[in-house]
Design a protein around this motif. Sequence first.
Motif, short mmCIF file in Angstrom:
data_model
loop_
_atom_site.label_atom_id
_atom_site.label_comp_id
_atom_site.label_asym_id
_atom_site.label_seq_id
_atom_site.Cartn_x
_atom_site.Cartn_y
_atom_site.Cartn_z
N ALA A 226 0.81 -1.22 0.00
CA ALA A 226 0.00 0.00 0.00
C ALA A 226 0.85 1.26 0.00
CB ALA A 226 -0.93 -0.01 1.20
N MET A 229 -3.07 4.85 3.28
CA MET A 229 -4.19 4.16 3.96
C MET A 229 -4.84 5.12 4.96
SD MET A 229 -4.35 0.29 5.40
CE MET A 229 -2.97 0.27 6.53
N PHE A 289 -7.42 1.92 1.15
CA PHE A 289 -5.99 2.03 0.85
C PHE A 289 -5.72 1.96 -0.64
CE2 PHE A 289 -5.26 -2.54 0.18
CZ PHE A 289 -6.34 -3.09 0.86
#
Length: 342
Positions: A226, A229, A289
């Motif tokens: 990711a 987030m 995310f």
Amino acid sequence: MRISEIGEFGLIRRIGKGFSRPSSRVAVGIGDDAAALLCSPSSALLATTDMLIEGVHFDLAYTDFFSLGWKSAAANLSDIAAMGGTPRFCLAALGLPDGVAVEDVAAFYRGLTVLLRRHSTDLVGGDTCRSGKGLIVSITVLGEAGKKQMVLRSGARAGDRIFVTGTLGDSAAGLEILRSVECGVRNREKIKNRGTRAGIKKLIERHLRPVPRVEEGRAVALSQCATAMIDVSDGLSLDLGHICEESGVGAEVHEDLIPLSPALQGAGGLQERPLRYALTGGEDYELLFTVPPSKAGKLAALGIAITEIGVITRKRHIRLVGASGSRKPLVPAGYDHFRRRK
Ligand code: ADP
Ligand code: MG
């Protein structure tokens, strides 16, 4: 100037810009889900605090003390989850008005600690005062995260795919049902028309006892997939707006990809259509995310329930793409404590 002119988030920006002079020990200060403080070379101490006020966040007419304790833990654990961290310690401060009984306080702590224990988080302190008017709850949670593992709001890049855990909108629909029952709509037919009994129960439960996505947040962070987030505490459009603003990007979200639960889709008699609750309702505590396309394939191996809902764009506005391909602006709207309701 009135606070309502700049809203909650405008006010927080002013506080951050005007009064915070973070030292080099502050890896992340005001502006993300939790502060990240450097106490050791490899990991950061995460700190987050949230307040719940009677009449603003909850109404004791339809909130039991156990659920209130649970929910106040959930809101804070969720912020640690949104950083990709592990919660460790909790402090709880209460302002108690006349009329709250010892048994009520005990029920509150049962709810709080049930959820804390589930996430191996210790209650280590707090504060207790009398409140002149209304119950006030202020919870602080401390956690930790590897410096490299932390996921901030600011890393999203054009082309990244947007994912969300679980389903959205249930909590806001549950609140509407709780409120309408409380406002004297005790008409059985009307409630029956809202959907199945199990569905209604599910929506109400998601409002009163939300489940923070702690394991999911940590799994996403450890996978290092990711780029950004956040937890969805104020509604998808507003929280996606925070990622876009902090990252200097925009987004396109596909209306028909937004995950809605069967309970929400089956609920009749609501004031709005289900999608509205997902876009602007708050307190779902799911994680939102962004992941670069090259890493999206790795997500399946994490074994967590996620849905891809759109893509990050260079153009700095958020658009909602309809089933027919039509695009319309998605103005960030959701819970802001001070902005006047339209
Ligand atoms: P969340 O919804 O994730 O809890 P908030 O919108 O409440 O986030 O807060 C965003 C950021 O602003 C956080 O870093 C928080 O610590 C900070 N913040 C909020 N209110 C204040 C305040 N009164 N003084 C200093 N920082 C604040
Ligand atoms: Mg948050």
